[in-house]
Write a protein that holds these residues in place. Structure first.
Motif, PDB file in Angstrom:
ATOM      1  N   PRO A  35       0.806  -1.223   0.000  1.00  0.00           N
ATOM      2  CA  PRO A  35       0.000   0.000   0.000  1.00  0.00           C
ATOM      3  C   PRO A  35       0.835   1.268   0.000  1.00  0.00           C
ATOM      4  N   LEU A  36       2.147   1.157   0.277  1.00  0.00           N
ATOM      5  CA  LEU A  36       2.953   2.369   0.448  1.00  0.00           C
ATOM      6  C   LEU A  36       3.075   3.200  -0.822  1.00  0.00           C
ATOM      7  N   PRO A  37       3.524   2.645  -1.959  1.00  0.00           N
ATOM      8  CA  PRO A  37       3.637   3.503  -3.149  1.00  0.00           C
ATOM      9  C   PRO A  37       2.300   4.035  -3.639  1.00  0.00           C
ATOM     10  N   ASP A  38       1.203   3.330  -3.356  1.00  0.00           N
ATOM     11  CA  ASP A  38      -0.114   3.848  -3.714  1.00  0.00           C
ATOM     12  C   ASP A  38      -0.451   5.080  -2.875  1.00  0.00           C
ATOM     13  N   ALA A  39      -0.090   5.040  -1.594  1.00  0.00           N
ATOM     14  CA  ALA A  39      -0.312   6.213  -0.734  1.00  0.00           C
ATOM     15  C   ALA A  39       0.514   7.396  -1.216  1.00  0.00           C
TER      16      ALA A  39
END
Length: 309
Positions: free
Chosen positions: A99-103
């Motif tokens: 989920p990090l790069p999407d955030a």
């Protein structure tokens, strides 16, 4: 892209309120962003790295050792470019299931580029403080989209030295991070730091799996860790794909410049606001801890001279 243009795009992970908060304040705390599976994997990987450090006797370009480090009782300040040293770290920083790069895409736009990573340890019973500073002057870019995402793999409480940020400071000036002798120390001058209104500082404590994201211009610091528990913090730095670095990347990585979401940029975007330039890091680099504590000035003088000394 401007904040207004980014906000017009449907978010992947964050809410619209969270995005608006980030643009207004220059930071955001995403409590328990990670599911337990990710927390467990990152903990196991970090434990593996600590165990590997037992064979390291002195600091180098990869390992920055804390005072008192031994094989039997490892104490670390930093593992540089952690994503290069274990595939789990890179999978978390860039993989399709993370989920990090999407955030990050929700905050800088759909086209996201990776810059560098480090694993900062504040070891128990005295892990070093990090003095007030801004990130962008360590690695200036053509615009101010770069941001740093910090991931707590264990609970981070007030006595462990959590990140402290000054809300809204990303819209203020870029500060001087040289000392009175013209040497780069990577932090504000003591008199400038003393003028900060500490009543406005927000400390980003959070349970394991929480992520802090702060803009590259946001003033921040953290106290020493005097608790019984080390505080490992995974730090990944990203930017919009159209942000181009002006200077040598002090923490080189095989993944430097990788586009982790969206597509590469065809045009660079230039913010008209000026930015302080650091020394020429191509001659070598230690860590923010060593620089702020003014350790090993002979190495720092070599860096400042472009590696010619």
């Amino acid at each position: 892209m401007t904040p207004e243009e980014i906000l017009a795009i449907k978010p992947k992970v964050l809410t619209q309120k969270q995005r608006e908060f980030y643009f207004e304040n220059g930071y955001i705390l995403l409590e328990k962003l990670l599911p337990d599976e990710w927390i467990e994997r990152l903990r196991a990987t970090t434990d593996e790295m600590v165990d590997k450090s037992r064979g390291v006797a002195k600091s180098d370009a990869v390992w920055d050792l804390d005072k008192g480090h031994t094989r039997d009782t490892p104490r670390l300040r930093r593992l540089s470019s952690m994503n290069d040293h274990h595939p789990t770290y890179w999978e978390y920083a860039a993989g399709p299931r993370s989920p990090l790069p999407d955030a990050i895409a929700d905050l800088v736009g759909p086209d996201v580029k990776f810059h560098h990573s480090k694993l900062n340890f504040k070891w128990s019973k005295g892990g070093d403080e990090v003095k007030w500073h801004q990130d962008i002057s360590f690695w200036p870019h053509t615009n101010y989209s770069p941001c740093t995402a910090g991931t707590y793999v264990f609970d981070c409480t007030a006595d462990q030295g959590p990140l402290g940020v000054l809300p809204g400071s990303h819209n203020g000036p870029v500060v001087d991070q040289y000392n009175d002798q013209g040497q780069w120390v990577g932090c504000m001058k003591p008199e400038d730091a003393a003028a900060i209104d500490m009543s406005k500082v927000v400390y980003l404590e959070g349970p394991a799996g929480s992520v802090t994201i702060h803009n590259c211009r946001t003033l921040h610091y953290s106290k020493a860790n005097w608790s019984e528990t080390p505080r490992p913090l995974l730090l990944n730095v990203y930017s919009a794909a159209n942000a181009m670095p002006y200077t040598y990347n002090p923490l080189q990585s095989r993944y430097y410049g990788a586009v982790v979401r969206g597509k590469p940029a065809q045009w660079a975007y230039h913010d008209p606001r000026p930015c302080l330039l650091p020394p020429d890091w191509s001659g070598g680099y230690t860590s923010i801890f060593a620089l702020q504590q003014e350790e090993d000035w002979s190495k720092e003088r070599k860096v400042a001279a472009g590696g010619m000394m």
